[in-house]
Design an enzyme around this catalytic site. Structure first.
Site, short mmCIF file in Angstrom:
data_model
loop_
_atom_site.label_atom_id
_atom_site.label_comp_id
_atom_site.label_asym_id
_atom_site.label_seq_id
_atom_site.Cartn_x
_atom_site.Cartn_y
_atom_site.Cartn_z
N LYS A 115 41.84 38.01 33.30
CA LYS A 115 42.46 39.20 32.71
C LYS A 115 43.93 39.32 33.08
O LYS A 115 44.74 39.79 32.28
CB LYS A 115 41.67 40.44 33.10
CG LYS A 115 40.32 40.53 32.39
CD LYS A 115 39.60 41.82 32.69
CE LYS A 115 38.38 41.99 31.79
NZ LYS A 115 37.43 40.88 31.90
N GLU A 202 44.53 48.99 36.86
CA GLU A 202 45.03 49.29 35.52
C GLU A 202 44.87 50.79 35.27
O GLU A 202 43.88 51.39 35.68
CB GLU A 202 44.22 48.50 34.49
CG GLU A 202 44.67 48.62 33.05
CD GLU A 202 43.80 47.76 32.14
OE1 GLU A 202 44.10 46.56 32.01
OE2 GLU A 202 42.81 48.28 31.59
N HIS A 237 30.04 50.66 29.09
CA HIS A 237 31.00 49.63 28.71
C HIS A 237 30.39 48.55 27.83
O HIS A 237 30.97 47.47 27.67
CB HIS A 237 31.64 48.99 29.95
CG HIS A 237 32.24 49.99 30.90
ND1 HIS A 237 33.36 50.73 30.58
CD2 HIS A 237 31.85 50.39 32.14
CE1 HIS A 237 33.66 51.52 31.60
NE2 HIS A 237 32.75 51.35 32.55
N ARG A 294 35.68 33.16 21.85
CA ARG A 294 34.43 32.70 21.22
C ARG A 294 34.16 33.58 20.02
O ARG A 294 34.88 34.55 19.75
CB ARG A 294 33.27 32.83 22.21
CG ARG A 294 33.11 34.26 22.74
CD ARG A 294 31.86 34.47 23.53
NE ARG A 294 31.84 35.74 24.22
CZ ARG A 294 31.58 36.92 23.67
NH1 ARG A 294 31.32 36.99 22.37
NH2 ARG A 294 31.57 38.02 24.38
#
Length: 372
Positions: A115, A202, A237, A294
């Site tokens: 990330k 973040e 999530h 993907r």
């Protein structure tokens, strides 16, 4: 390509096998002990055992899948989604064996699988990212230093795993008192789930929308964006409902987001199918979130509204031209994809909408039944 091994099972394996047959390519399946009589095994031209029922001893064993491909005389390997689809070591092993990996390069998978590295790539491409740390937090960083970084970002913050996804290794922190315990918990969970305990910080946006852009790239440098999908309705999530196009995205915003997605993909030399995910805030600003290197589970709704088949294991200029025309046309309908959830409390009542008309799934992209 004359023969392709599908390194997966279930409905995605069946879907790839179907595409192979349409292209006169011989499909080869692999199976674990419990999948010996599964539909994808019966549907393929050939099938090879790769181990016991546990995925870690079968579908996650790189050497067994590559060995099966070589025994079958396959020209290429299609990873599907899940299992080893986003494993750069698997992509490299397939290529090292002299086979074609139907997916992005190992380097692109490795870069976008981190990330922090993916955020850096987005910034190089001129695409905004959610404010946060540029690098992983050092494992020996003192609590005071981590707290200072969090304060500079601004609460609430998210403690997130550098590797993996699906909400694992992620914690929401609303004030300094919660930070140290959240960092420890996120590191522990990330290490157990992904074998990598690295985390970063973040800023948490307030009630953002989750918008993603499907891409299709070829070896000639062409990257095509498709109409966006919205997957804001989530539980823990995990996406529950996908919708395309998004009712919150205007034509101008769509152009900006798809252009940004293409810029990120080109920055890492991306090829094949992939998805760039964004967060869209309440002021209409969007931020790069991550990339899935993907095919996505929800890709059929993009196929349904554009008429473009994202599965066929090849790219050509002719196909790129047809895809480009379909990917940018005005879409007159809205298509939904719903995933089963373990609880009916998957969203707030005000987040839900009523469906007044529904059409049953049909055709090659339908998912009207469950295939083990």
């Amino acid at each position: 390509m004359k023969k392709i091994l599908i390194a997966n099972r279930g409905e995605i394996a069946v879907r790839v096998i179907r595409a192979c047959r349409e292209m006169d390519i011989a499909p080869v399946a692999v199976y674990s002990e419990c999948d010996r009589t599964a539909l994808h095994v019966r549907y393929a031209d050939e099938a090879y055992p790769i181990g016991p029922s546990e995925p870690r001893e079968s579908y996650l064993r790189i050497e067994r899948i590559v060995d099966a491909a070589l025994k079958a005389g396959a020209d290429a390997v299609h990873p599907g989604y899940g299992f080893l689809a986003e494993n750069s070591a698997f992509a490299a092993a397939v290529r090292d064996a002299g086979l074609i990996f139907i997916g992005p390069t190992p380097k692109a998978i490795e870069t976008m699988g981190s990330k922090t590295a993916a955020r850096a790539a987005a910034k190089r491409a001129g695409v905004p990212v959610v404010p946060g740390t540029e690098d992983p937090i050092a494992s020996d960083a003192p609590d005071a230093k981590i707290a200072a970084v969090a304060s500079s970002i601004g609460y609430p913050v998210l403690v997130k795993a550098v590797a993996g996804g699906g909400g694992k290794g992620m914690r929401t922190v609303t004030d300094r008192q919660e930070l140290s315990s959240a960092v420890r918990a996120a590191r522990s969970e990330a290490g157990a789930a992904f074998g990598d305990a690295a985390i970063y910080l973040e800023r948490q946006l307030t009630r953002p929308r989750h918008i993603e852009v499907q891409l299709l790239g070829d070896a000639h440098g062409t990257v095509l964006p498709f109409v966006e999908r919205e997957c804001s309705i989530q539980r823990r999530h995990q996406k529950v409902v996908e919708e395309t196009p998004s009712t919150a995205v205007s034509p101008a915003l769509r152009q900006a987001m798809t252009s940004a997605a293409v810029a990120v993909a080109r920055a890492v030399g991306y090829t094949n199918a992939g998805t760039i995910e964004f967060l869209l805030d309440q002021d209409g600003r969007f931020y790069f979130l991550e990339m899935n290197t993907r095919l996505q589970v929800e890709h059929p709704i993009t196929e349904m509204v554009t008429g473009v088949d994202l599965i066929p294991p090849r790219s050509s200029r002719r196909r790129a031209t047809r895809s480009s025309a379909a990917s940018t046309r005005r879409i007159p309908t809205i298509t939904f994809s719903r995933r089963p959830a373990g609880s009916s409390r998957c969203a707030r009542r005000e987040d839900l909408a009523s469906a007044t008309t529904a059409a049953p799934p049909r055709g090659s992209t339908s998912r009207s039944s469950t295939i083990r």
